[in-house]
Motif scaffolding. Structure first.
Motif, PDB file in Angstrom:
ATOM      1  N   ILE A  76      -4.265  41.789 -55.462  1.00  5.26           N
ATOM      2  CA  ILE A  76      -3.101  41.042 -55.944  1.00  5.26           C
ATOM      3  C   ILE A  76      -2.480  41.615 -57.212  1.00  5.26           C
ATOM      4  CG2 ILE A  76      -3.921  38.918 -54.867  1.00  5.26           C
ATOM      5  CD1 ILE A  76      -4.758  37.948 -57.666  1.00  5.26           C
ATOM      6  N   TYR A  77      -3.184  42.532 -57.896  1.00  8.35           N
ATOM      7  CA  TYR A  77      -2.645  43.036 -59.163  1.00  8.35           C
ATOM      8  C   TYR A  77      -3.474  44.230 -59.628  1.00  8.35           C
ATOM      9  CZ  TYR A  77      -0.472  42.836 -63.801  1.00  8.35           C
ATOM     10  OH  TYR A  77       0.227  43.148 -64.940  1.00  8.35           O
ATOM     11  N   ASN A  78      -2.824  45.107 -60.377  1.00  6.97           N
ATOM     12  CA  ASN A  78      -3.521  46.259 -60.953  1.00  6.97           C
ATOM     13  C   ASN A  78      -3.873  45.998 -62.419  1.00  6.97           C
ATOM     14  OD1 ASN A  78      -2.760  49.196 -62.544  1.00  6.97           O
ATOM     15  ND2 ASN A  78      -4.439  49.141 -61.088  1.00  6.97           N
ATOM     16  N   VAL A  79      -5.133  46.136 -62.746  1.00  8.12           N
ATOM     17  CA  VAL A  79      -5.602  45.890 -64.111  1.00  8.12           C
ATOM     18  C   VAL A  79      -5.543  47.160 -64.955  1.00  8.12           C
ATOM     19  CG1 VAL A  79      -7.517  45.045 -65.530  1.00  8.12           C
ATOM     20  CG2 VAL A  79      -7.126  44.071 -63.253  1.00  8.12           C
ATOM     21  N   ALA A  80      -5.950  48.285 -64.374  1.00  9.26           N
ATOM     22  CA  ALA A  80      -5.978  49.540 -65.126  1.00  9.26           C
ATOM     23  C   ALA A  80      -5.955  50.721 -64.166  1.00  9.26           C
ATOM     24  CB  ALA A  80      -7.223  49.610 -66.005  1.00  9.26           C
ATOM     25  N   GLU A  81      -5.477  51.841 -64.669  1.00 15.57           N
ATOM     26  CA  GLU A  81      -5.557  53.106 -63.947  1.00 15.57           C
ATOM     27  C   GLU A  81      -6.196  54.117 -64.896  1.00 15.57           C
ATOM     28  OE1 GLU A  81      -1.938  54.320 -61.946  1.00 15.57           O
ATOM     29  OE2 GLU A  81      -1.248  52.240 -61.916  1.00 15.57           O
ATOM     30  N   VAL A  82      -7.100  54.936 -64.358  1.00 11.42           N
ATOM     31  CA  VAL A  82      -7.843  55.868 -65.200  1.00 11.42           C
ATOM     32  C   VAL A  82      -7.859  57.253 -64.559  1.00 11.42           C
ATOM     33  CG1 VAL A  82      -9.983  56.306 -66.441  1.00 11.42           C
ATOM     34  CG2 VAL A  82      -9.335  53.951 -65.884  1.00 11.42           C
ATOM     35  N   TYR A  83      -7.519  58.246 -65.342  1.00 14.45           N
ATOM     36  CA  TYR A  83      -7.541  59.629 -64.877  1.00 14.45           C
ATOM     37  C   TYR A  83      -8.911  60.239 -65.188  1.00 14.45           C
ATOM     38  CZ  TYR A  83      -2.518  59.026 -64.422  1.00 14.45           C
ATOM     39  OH  TYR A  83      -1.272  58.569 -64.065  1.00 14.45           O
TER      40      TYR A  83
ATOM     41  N   PHE B 121      -2.599  46.114 -74.870  1.00 13.82           N
ATOM     42  CA  PHE B 121      -3.330  47.353 -74.615  1.00 13.82           C
ATOM     43  C   PHE B 121      -2.394  48.557 -74.603  1.00 13.82           C
ATOM     44  CE2 PHE B 121      -7.772  46.519 -73.013  1.00 13.82           C
ATOM     45  CZ  PHE B 121      -7.834  45.207 -73.473  1.00 13.82           C
ATOM     46  N   GLY B 122      -1.195  48.343 -74.082  1.00 15.87           N
ATOM     47  CA  GLY B 122      -0.265  49.458 -73.963  1.00 15.87           C
ATOM     48  C   GLY B 122       0.536  49.745 -75.206  1.00 15.87           C
ATOM     49  N   THR B 123       0.886  48.700 -75.968  1.00 13.82           N
ATOM     50  CA  THR B 123       1.783  48.899 -77.106  1.00 13.82           C
ATOM     51  C   THR B 123       1.110  48.740 -78.467  1.00 13.82           C
ATOM     52  OG1 THR B 123       2.476  46.568 -77.117  1.00 13.82           O
ATOM     53  CG2 THR B 123       3.718  48.088 -75.720  1.00 13.82           C
ATOM     54  N   LYS B 124       0.030  47.974 -78.534  1.00 10.00           N
ATOM     55  CA  LYS B 124      -0.661  47.760 -79.805  1.00 10.00           C
ATOM     56  C   LYS B 124      -2.175  47.883 -79.621  1.00 10.00           C
ATOM     57  CE  LYS B 124       2.926  44.596 -81.518  1.00 10.00           C
ATOM     58  NZ  LYS B 124       3.206  43.227 -82.041  1.00 10.00           N
TER      59      LYS B 124
ATOM     60  N   HIS C  88      -6.424  56.184 -70.039  1.00 11.55           N
ATOM     61  CA  HIS C  88      -6.319  54.887 -69.387  1.00 11.55           C
ATOM     62  C   HIS C  88      -4.868  54.417 -69.426  1.00 11.55           C
ATOM     63  CE1 HIS C  88     -10.580  55.115 -70.411  1.00 11.55           C
ATOM     64  NE2 HIS C  88     -10.820  54.162 -69.535  1.00 11.55           N
ATOM     65  N   SER C  89      -4.452  53.740 -68.386  1.00 10.68           N
ATOM     66  CA  SER C  89      -3.098  53.204 -68.310  1.00 10.68           C
ATOM     67  C   SER C  89      -3.175  51.722 -67.976  1.00 10.68           C
ATOM     68  CB  SER C  89      -2.297  53.944 -67.226  1.00 10.68           C
ATOM     69  OG  SER C  89      -1.038  53.341 -67.037  1.00 10.68           O
ATOM     70  N   TRP C  90      -2.310  50.936 -68.627  1.00 10.94           N
ATOM     71  CA  TRP C  90      -2.362  49.473 -68.490  1.00 10.94           C
ATOM     72  C   TRP C  90      -1.019  48.923 -68.025  1.00 10.94           C
ATOM     73  CZ3 TRP C  90      -7.394  48.915 -69.398  1.00 10.94           C
ATOM     74  CH2 TRP C  90      -8.014  49.796 -70.302  1.00 10.94           C
TER      75      TRP C  90
END
Length: 443
Positions: free
Chosen positions: A87-94, A235-238, A264-266
């Motif tokens: 239902i949703y993406n929490v994080a993506e990690v390379y 997580f993404g901006t601060k 990591h991407s949020w």
């Protein structure tokens, strides 16, 4: 006449149902899960409990409403439980591979014939296989060695960093912070290999059709998702505001966390290529689990965008309520706040001025204005569906979505757009105005 005693019992039962904890199973030793924790602590207004586990808990524990794991585990569970939904993406990690120069490795091609550590049957196991295949190496041209993760130094016997340092393996691929700790252990002997085009972990939030079809549980899930979206924005901006809390939550060194934060991407939402990724990855999972490969159409049913749509519509309605009437100006900071919250999450509250007013849909994905993307559910229809559900106290089965190339858009008539010249945005007004959602295009 109704018994007062029975009335009291029914009232207690009702409030017990409403106030029951939202049970969430997640891999609590991973960095990836931590937006859920911050979302619960800072933004979710209900009661929620995190337990250590994952998507498998949804089929074994009826009290679990949500679970998070990488897409690999979703595929493994979906093969046996077709009621599972992403239902949703929490994080993506390379992911990365760390290798030892002492093993005679100087470039990626030198990994041929080497002993490579990972955990088979996981996203890391798939990553190693896919990375090596990208170099042109088949399964028989290197040795896969099983090992354990490490969260904080010193890494003990049996962990991948320890095995690499002591020459038991020549390289390993794993989620963080194990790779970073391996780099620290090897020092100048460490080499890092990474190809972001080869693979990224897609760590998602899951539920089941049964939970999503329950009105009370669904409302709690939608509210939790709204809080999770706000946490991801931090997580993404601060990130500096959450470093310490994240490090403490997973039991790792804060400096190490900061070193790996950039991989990591949020962004949240539902990644546009999620179905394509799972179709390709299911070949690996099917072999691991000794089952048949699932068809693309079958895997498409694993993705349910309806909860995300409802959460975004509720945020839009929150903005609309701030308008006292059609001529009320919305402060630029308020519009930006909501736009940033929804940035790259499958839609955008920042409605850009359109030359073609016959098609009042627009969205912003990866900083680019995308026009004429098909959508399966116009935003206004989502709002009406929510009202209908509340009136009927029934939640229907999952909304059926189609691949982008096959989906169609209805063309309702909306009130004329009002252009907010000072902001440069088009703001829709009126009860039937769409919230600029293009969710179907992001599946």
């Amino acid at each position: 006449m109704h018994s007062p005693f029975l009335f009291v019992l029914s009232t207690i039962a009702h409030f017990s149902l409403v106030l029951a904890d939202l049970q969430i199973a997640s891999a609590l030793s991973t960095i990836e899960h931590t937006p859920e924790r911050i979302g619960i602590d800072d933004f979710y207004t209900g009661n929620a409990t995190l337990i250590n586990g994952g998507v498998a808990n949804l089929s074994t524990n009826p009290d679990i409403a949500l679970a998070s794991n990488a897409e690999t585990q979703a595929l493994r569970q979906y093969g046996r439980h077709k009621n599972l939904r992403i239902i949703y993406n929490v994080a993506e990690v390379y992911y990365r591979i760390v290798a030892s120069k002492k093993a005679g490795i100087r470039r990626p091609k030198d990994l041929r014939g080497k002993r490579i550590g990972t955990i088979p049957g996981t996203s890391a196991g798939y990553f190693v296989e896919k990375y090596m295949a990208g170099l042109g190496f088949g399964l028989g041209e290197y040795e896969v060695v099983n090992g354990n993760t490490c969260m904080i130094a010193p890494c003990g016997n049996g962990t991948l960093p320890y095995m690499l340092k002591h020459g038991n393996i020549d390289a390993f691929g794993m989620w963080e912070p194990s790779v970073e700790l391996g780099v620290e252990l090897l020092g100048s002997d460490a080499l890092i290999f990474q190809d972001r085009d080869v693979y990224r972990e897609i760590f998602n939030l899951h539920s089941t059709t049964e939970k999503l079809n329950d009105l009370v549980t669904r409302k709690e899930i939608v509210e939790f998702l709204r809080g999770l979206i706000k946490a991801q924005r931090l997580f993404g901006t601060k990130p500096e505001t959450v470093y310490e809390r994240v490090a403490t939550a997973v039991g790792m060194n804060q400096t190490v966390l900061e070193n790996v934060w950039s991989i990591h991407s949020w962004k949240g939402g539902l990644p546009e290529d999620l179905l394509d990724v799972m179709v390709a990855e299911d070949e690996y999972v099917a072999r691991i689990d000794s089952r048949s490969i699932m068809a693309r159409a079958d895997l498409a049913n694993l993705i349910d965008s309806s909860v995300l749509e409802e959460a975004l519509v509720m945020e839009w309605d929150k903005l609309e309520k701030r308008q006292q009437h059609e001529n009320t100006k919305i402060k630029k900071s308020e519009v930006d706040d909501l736009s940033n919250d929804d940035q790259e999450r499958g839609g955008n509250f920042k409605c850009h001025v359109r030359k073609d007013k016959k098609d009042p849909y627009s969205t912003n994905i990866d900083g680019k204005l995308v026009r004429d993307k098909p959508t399966t559910i116009p935003g206004a229809n989502v709002r009406e569906r929510i009202k209908s559900l509340e009136a009927q106290a029934v939640v229907p089965a999952q909304t059926q979505t189609k691949p982008i190339s096959q989906s169609t858009r209805s063309q309702p008539t909306y009130p004329e757009c009002r252009v907010e010249e000072s902001l440069g945005y088009t703001l829709y007004t009126g009860e039937s105005a769409p919230p600029c959602l293009d969710i179907g295009a992001a599946i």
